[in-house]
Design an enzyme around this catalytic site. Structure first.
Site, PDB file in Angstrom:
ATOM      1  CB  VAL A  82      50.773  41.673  39.779  1.00  0.00           C
ATOM      2  CG1 VAL A  82      50.138  40.290  39.803  1.00  0.00           C
ATOM      3  CG2 VAL A  82      52.138  41.650  40.469  1.00  0.00           C
ATOM      4  CB  VAL A  84      45.406  37.661  36.075  1.00  0.00           C
ATOM      5  CG1 VAL A  84      44.714  36.427  35.512  1.00  0.00           C
ATOM      6  CG2 VAL A  84      46.579  37.264  36.967  1.00  0.00           C
ATOM      7  NE  ARG A  90      37.019  33.732  41.185  1.00  0.00           N
ATOM      8  CZ  ARG A  90      37.382  34.247  42.372  1.00  0.00           C
ATOM      9  NH1 ARG A  90      38.289  33.620  43.102  1.00  0.00           N
ATOM     10  NH2 ARG A  90      36.858  35.367  42.819  1.00  0.00           N
ATOM     11  NE  ARG A  91      42.285  28.593  32.423  1.00  0.00           N
ATOM     12  CZ  ARG A  91      42.671  28.645  31.147  1.00  0.00           C
ATOM     13  NH1 ARG A  91      42.203  29.609  30.359  1.00  0.00           N
ATOM     14  NH2 ARG A  91      43.515  27.758  30.665  1.00  0.00           N
ATOM     15  N   GLY A  92      44.820  29.718  38.066  1.00  0.00           N
ATOM     16  CA  GLY A  92      46.184  29.486  38.526  1.00  0.00           C
ATOM     17  C   GLY A  92      47.235  30.342  37.872  1.00  0.00           C
ATOM     18  CG  LEU A  94      48.748  35.998  41.451  1.00  0.00           C
ATOM     19  CD1 LEU A  94      49.749  36.965  40.823  1.00  0.00           C
ATOM     20  CD2 LEU A  94      47.745  36.759  42.314  1.00  0.00           C
ATOM     21  CE1 TYR A 123      50.578  39.777  44.933  1.00  0.00           C
ATOM     22  CE2 TYR A 123      49.133  41.572  45.602  1.00  0.00           C
ATOM     23  CZ  TYR A 123      49.797  40.870  44.609  1.00  0.00           C
ATOM     24  OH  TYR A 123      49.672  41.261  43.306  1.00  0.00           O
ATOM     25  CG  PHE A 410      57.972  49.114  44.124  1.00  0.00           C
ATOM     26  CD1 PHE A 410      57.616  47.802  43.848  1.00  0.00           C
ATOM     27  CD2 PHE A 410      58.533  49.396  45.367  1.00  0.00           C
ATOM     28  CE1 PHE A 410      57.819  46.789  44.769  1.00  0.00           C
ATOM     29  CE2 PHE A 410      58.751  48.395  46.295  1.00  0.00           C
ATOM     30  CZ  PHE A 410      58.395  47.105  46.018  1.00  0.00           C
TER      31      PHE A 410
END
Length: 410
Positions: A82, A84, A90-92, A94, A123, A410
């Site tokens: 994962v 970004v 902070r722009r959506g 994720l 999460y 993982f």
């Protein structure tokens, strides 16, 4: 700024996706073999990218795992890589990628998603709860290991790492469903994750060693995978690092721990991420010699389809309860549902009846495999018990003989 788009990452974009991952995690493997391994692994996975115009600004992959659950198993995407871009925080990004992953799970009847959290604070807001826990253990092996059970007297034998997937794989698969939370492994995962020549996290450790319990002409009754570290200073003892230990019985497990604690020129045995109810913690005669040094959330679960997840598992006892579930990310999961379970049946249907328990989907995920008791969440103020005894009834139904556990990071 372009509007963000969330879509497949084609093979032609995998190299720049990996560059983004290495950028975000402040890493870039020097070894060509490791880079090629990462690339091949990503190509075997489902991939979601966030694109700002032509720029790839977010990336995640999902392993195509199969996960053991009480009474069976389910397809379970394993979320990893994962990333970004630092220019697009902070722009959506994720949120959009995870929403796209959840949509795909719903389309393909994959009711649960799993991950290991690099940052646990992230999460929970996406509905993930800690479904299994790991316990790290340290053994003082400068003296004989004191045990309260007699070790299995069958012979021990070393297994060549090249032969290990063929020898250990069938045994692991046959025993995997004893505990919920365990991931099926193919030969690629065995070789790439469990038996690489060098340990990615500690290059001072030696190559993988495997010891098996049982004569060569007998069925395997257990095994341990470990590495050793030699100290250059002769005044110091070396270390045995245990990756995994499996056995049919407590006596078999005792034989393997006894072997590991008796390796010459070593004085410490360390095992990362054992199950919290591992028999070693009970049959060790001296808990000053065998110490649990850490406990941590391991596999995080997300119930993308609550009904699909609940009706797929087995249940230990009858329970008839109305659950009020909160889920801000998957509206189909939210509302009041009548759960009716017995050891052989489960129904979960919408209702307007008053709730017995109110809880967030992340807390239901934490309880799903049997690793967290509902009553503890009630005491913590995270679950509301409207009907006295409702938490105890759900706990009795969710209970498993052994706690869920996984060591497959993982």
């Amino acid at each position: 700024m372009n509007e963000l788009q969330f879509r497949d990452v084609p093979e032609s974009d995998v190299d720049r996706a990996l560059e983004l991952w290495w950028l975000v995690f402040h890493d870039r493997p020097d070894e060509k073999e490791k880079r090629e391994y990462h690339r091949a692994m990503v190509l075997r996975c489902d991939r979601v990218g966030a694109y700002d115009g032509d720029a790839l600004v977010g990336f995640l992959v999902a392993h195509r795992f199969t996960l053991s659950i009480p009474g069976g198993e389910l397809p379970c995407p394993g979320l990893t890589f994962v990333s970004v871009a630092p220019t697009h925080r902070r722009r959506g990004v994720l949120s959009g990628m995870i929403a796209e992953l959840f949509r795909r799970c719903a389309d393909h009847a994959r009711p649960v998603v799993a991950l290991w959290a690099s940052e646990a604070a992230i999460y929970g807001r996406f509905g993930f709860g800690a479904g299994t826990y790991g316990t790290s253990v340290e053994i003082d092996s400068t003296r004989p290991l004191a045990l309260r059970v007699d070790p299995d007297r069958r012979p021990l034998r070393l297994i060549d790492a090249d032969d290990a997937p063929a020898e250990l794989g069938p045994y692991y698969e046959a025993t995997r469903t004893r505990r919920a939370g365990r991931i099926a492994r193919d030969s690629v995962r065995w070789r790439g994750e469990w038996l690489p020549e060098t340990d990615e996290d500690d290059e001072e450790l030696g190559p993988p060693r495997i010891v098996g319990l049982g004569a060569i002409d007998e069925p395997l009754a257990g095994y341990a995978i470990y590495r050793t570290r030699r100290e250059d200073d002769r005044a110091k003892s070396g270390t045995v690092q245990v990756a995994e230990l499996e056995a049919d019985t407590a006596a078999g497990e005792a034989a393997l721990w006894n072997y590991l604690a008796g390796i010459d020129l070593t004085g410490t045995v360390r095992a990362w991420g054992l199950a919290p109810d591992d028999p070693l913690l009970l049959f060790a005669a001296d808990r000053d010699q065998v110490k649990a040094v850490a406990e941590f959330p391991a596999l995080w679960l997300r119930l993308v389809d609550v009904r699909g997840a609940l009706t797929a598992r087995s249940w230990e006892a009858e329970a008839f309860l109305v659950l009020e579930v909160r889920d801000d990310r998957v509206p189909a999961n939210a509302g009041r549902f009548r759960l009716a379970v017995s050891p052989h049946t489960c129904t979960y249907e919408a209702t307007a009846a008053a709730p017995d328990l109110s809880l967030d989907v992340r807390d239901l995920a934490a309880c799903y495999l049997g690793g967290t008791e509902v009553r503890r969440l009630v005491l913590a103020g995270l679950v509301t018990e409207h009907t006295p005894g409702a938490a105890a009834a759900l706990d009795a139904a969710l209970r498993t003989a052994e706690l869920p556990h996984t060591a497959d990071e993982f």
